[in-house]
Motif scaffolding. Sequence first.
Motif, PDB file in Angstrom:
ATOM      1  N   SER A 145       0.824  -1.203   0.000  1.00  0.00           N
ATOM      2  CA  SER A 145       0.000   0.000   0.000  1.00  0.00           C
ATOM      3  C   SER A 145       0.862   1.259   0.000  1.00  0.00           C
ATOM      4  O   SER A 145       0.582   2.221  -0.720  1.00  0.00           O
ATOM      5  N   TRP A 146       1.908   1.250   0.814  1.00  0.00           N
ATOM      6  CA  TRP A 146       2.825   2.399   0.842  1.00  0.00           C
ATOM      7  C   TRP A 146       3.463   2.611  -0.528  1.00  0.00           C
ATOM      8  O   TRP A 146       3.504   3.733  -1.041  1.00  0.00           O
TER       9      TRP A 146
ATOM     10  N   LEU B 258      -5.858  -6.905  -7.621  1.00  0.00           N
ATOM     11  CA  LEU B 258      -7.020  -7.789  -7.509  1.00  0.00           C
ATOM     12  C   LEU B 258      -6.718  -9.185  -8.050  1.00  0.00           C
ATOM     13  O   LEU B 258      -7.207 -10.183  -7.507  1.00  0.00           O
ATOM     14  N   VAL B 259      -5.915  -9.266  -9.094  1.00  0.00           N
ATOM     15  CA  VAL B 259      -5.519 -10.577  -9.622  1.00  0.00           C
ATOM     16  C   VAL B 259      -4.744 -11.353  -8.560  1.00  0.00           C
ATOM     17  O   VAL B 259      -4.984 -12.549  -8.330  1.00  0.00           O
ATOM     18  N   LEU B 260      -3.827 -10.682  -7.875  1.00  0.00           N
ATOM     19  CA  LEU B 260      -3.055 -11.350  -6.826  1.00  0.00           C
ATOM     20  C   LEU B 260      -3.943 -11.780  -5.652  1.00  0.00           C
ATOM     21  O   LEU B 260      -3.722 -12.833  -5.042  1.00  0.00           O
ATOM     22  N   VAL B 261      -4.942 -10.969  -5.330  1.00  0.00           N
ATOM     23  CA  VAL B 261      -5.858 -11.347  -4.249  1.00  0.00           C
ATOM     24  C   VAL B 261      -6.618 -12.613  -4.611  1.00  0.00           C
ATOM     25  O   VAL B 261      -6.767 -13.530  -3.785  1.00  0.00           O
ATOM     26  N   VAL B 262      -7.099 -12.712  -5.851  1.00  0.00           N
ATOM     27  CA  VAL B 262      -7.803 -13.918  -6.297  1.00  0.00           C
ATOM     28  C   VAL B 262      -6.885 -15.128  -6.212  1.00  0.00           C
ATOM     29  O   VAL B 262      -7.281 -16.199  -5.721  1.00  0.00           O
ATOM     30  N   VAL B 263      -5.638 -14.968  -6.663  1.00  0.00           N
ATOM     31  CA  VAL B 263      -4.679 -16.073  -6.614  1.00  0.00           C
ATOM     32  C   VAL B 263      -4.426 -16.498  -5.163  1.00  0.00           C
ATOM     33  O   VAL B 263      -4.442 -17.687  -4.821  1.00  0.00           O
TER      34      VAL B 263
ATOM     35  N   LEU C 119       0.005 -14.125   2.344  1.00  0.00           N
ATOM     36  CA  LEU C 119       1.064 -13.179   1.997  1.00  0.00           C
ATOM     37  C   LEU C 119       0.885 -12.693   0.559  1.00  0.00           C
ATOM     38  O   LEU C 119       0.977 -11.494   0.265  1.00  0.00           O
ATOM     39  N   VAL C 120       0.610 -13.622  -0.361  1.00  0.00           N
ATOM     40  CA  VAL C 120       0.388 -13.263  -1.764  1.00  0.00           C
ATOM     41  C   VAL C 120      -0.833 -12.348  -1.886  1.00  0.00           C
ATOM     42  O   VAL C 120      -0.803 -11.320  -2.576  1.00  0.00           O
ATOM     43  N   ALA C 121      -1.908 -12.724  -1.192  1.00  0.00           N
ATOM     44  CA  ALA C 121      -3.118 -11.902  -1.230  1.00  0.00           C
ATOM     45  C   ALA C 121      -2.857 -10.523  -0.645  1.00  0.00           C
ATOM     46  O   ALA C 121      -3.402  -9.514  -1.122  1.00  0.00           O
ATOM     47  N   GLY C 122      -2.013 -10.438   0.381  1.00  0.00           N
ATOM     48  CA  GLY C 122      -1.703  -9.152   0.998  1.00  0.00           C
ATOM     49  C   GLY C 122      -0.946  -8.228   0.074  1.00  0.00           C
ATOM     50  O   GLY C 122      -1.186  -7.013   0.063  1.00  0.00           O
ATOM     51  N   ILE C 123      -0.023  -8.780  -0.723  1.00  0.00           N
ATOM     52  CA  ILE C 123       0.687  -7.955  -1.709  1.00  0.00           C
ATOM     53  C   ILE C 123      -0.323  -7.313  -2.655  1.00  0.00           C
ATOM     54  O   ILE C 123      -0.239  -6.125  -2.987  1.00  0.00           O
ATOM     55  N   GLY C 124      -1.284  -8.116  -3.090  1.00  0.00           N
ATOM     56  CA  GLY C 124      -2.311  -7.578  -3.976  1.00  0.00           C
ATOM     57  C   GLY C 124      -3.238  -6.617  -3.260  1.00  0.00           C
ATOM     58  O   GLY C 124      -3.600  -5.569  -3.811  1.00  0.00           O
TER      59      GLY C 124
END
Length: 488
Positions: free
Chosen positions: A330-331, A349-354, A380-385
């Motif tokens: 986010s930063w 959003l793509v990373l959140v779905v993954v 962790l992956v979803a958090g990056i997204g």
Amino acid sequence: MSDQLSDLDRRTRWRAFAACVAVASLTILDLSKVNVGLPSIEEALGAGPTDLQLIVAGYALAFGLVLVPAGRYGDLHSRKRMFLVGLAAFAAASLACAIAPTSLVLLVARILQGAAAGLLMPQVLGLIQQLFVGPERGRAFGLFGAIIGLSTAFGPTLGGLLIALGGPESGWTLLFWMNVPLALILLPVAAKLLPATQPKAAGAASLDPIGIVLLAIAVLGLMLPFVLTTGGPDDDPARWWLLVAFAVFGALFVLWEGRYSRRGETPVVDFSLFRIAGYRNAILIGTSYFAAMPATFLTLTLFVQQGLGLAPVFAGMITIPFALASAVSSWWSGRHVERFGRSLVVAGLVLVVVGFSANSVLAALLPPEIAPFAMSAAMLVAGIGGGAVISPNQTLMLADVPVSSGGVAGSIGQLGQRIGTAVGLAAATAAFYATVYSETGTVSELAVYHDAYRNATIVTIAFVAAALVFALLDLRSRRVRADTDVRS
């Protein structure tokens, strides 16, 4: 606007920002940290499934009901005054929650606490837009998104720690006690730092009380059926008739606002804002995304506590990787949103779905001893997204909105998020508990909870996918407008 900003030096602006965001994080923490306390509340106060659902979703309901009129009042009169009133009310309601002797008293106090949060959030958004311009505003919203993301994701962990500290019987009271001293410390800080003056829209003089009442009834009719949905056999189908009230009063609200505007008055909702494509699309994205996020954290907590048997403190720790990754993302996104624009949100959003998909698959395939660690990696992956969604979307939503309308514009966006939260919580928990009720006794207990969590995750992924569709449509429309501008 530059004259307004010149009255506050850069250091003072960022200190005021820190006070605003600290308060906003308190209100968001109470959306998620209470989740892990539900078993403790159930045991201590004898609360039933409907009571527990209302303790969680009633907060979001009251939050949503108050947002727009609070934003309207802050824009017209004083964001600082409304902020201080809301913070004092939040402290008082938190105290009432902490000392509640019954589940009914706790429910009423939670609704009052949500209403106080609704007073606060539009002032925070309006003040951030007022304090910063240009790239600095993007950085401010990026940091805001990082802290809100941390608050959302760290809520379960913090809740679990407080319950462990206070014990299973009374630990839930610490979830609310912690707000009281923090709010009392922030009150004089905010009184000193927040700007006393603000830009005003020409001719804005009336609060439009009839419009506020019609909107409140419409929002109540929309949110309440979902708030009352638990997925259990005692759900009353008659609750869906409340959607008729939403349709009727929503139509009356639109008709009244049109008439009120033609009389030369300023309506509670300026519908011309929805002609701003970026603003309109950002609200749709935010509503869909927030239908997924709180529901994801709640159903994950239910699965690992009831299905895998983890203690509340360890159940909350599964979301720590999401929190840390979303804060960094986010930063970074806030600093680069002007460069990448809506593409950042699409990628996020793509990373959140993954991440959510992998989380559900790993929960089902791996043994209970290993599953929580693998689920943390997927989060962790979803958090990056996730970090690339909230702050860029907030910045893009308000980019073309006049500063004088920042509070009400931000409150409409927040209202969409709270409606999304109510709908998402209802849909996901209904899928979760409906599976538990239907499969209990037919397969092993662990298999029941695996299936329940899978079905709930399908619901939340569907909401994220809807947000992705809206983001792609917005990206396409922005590119079309850019090509048209180049040709002209």
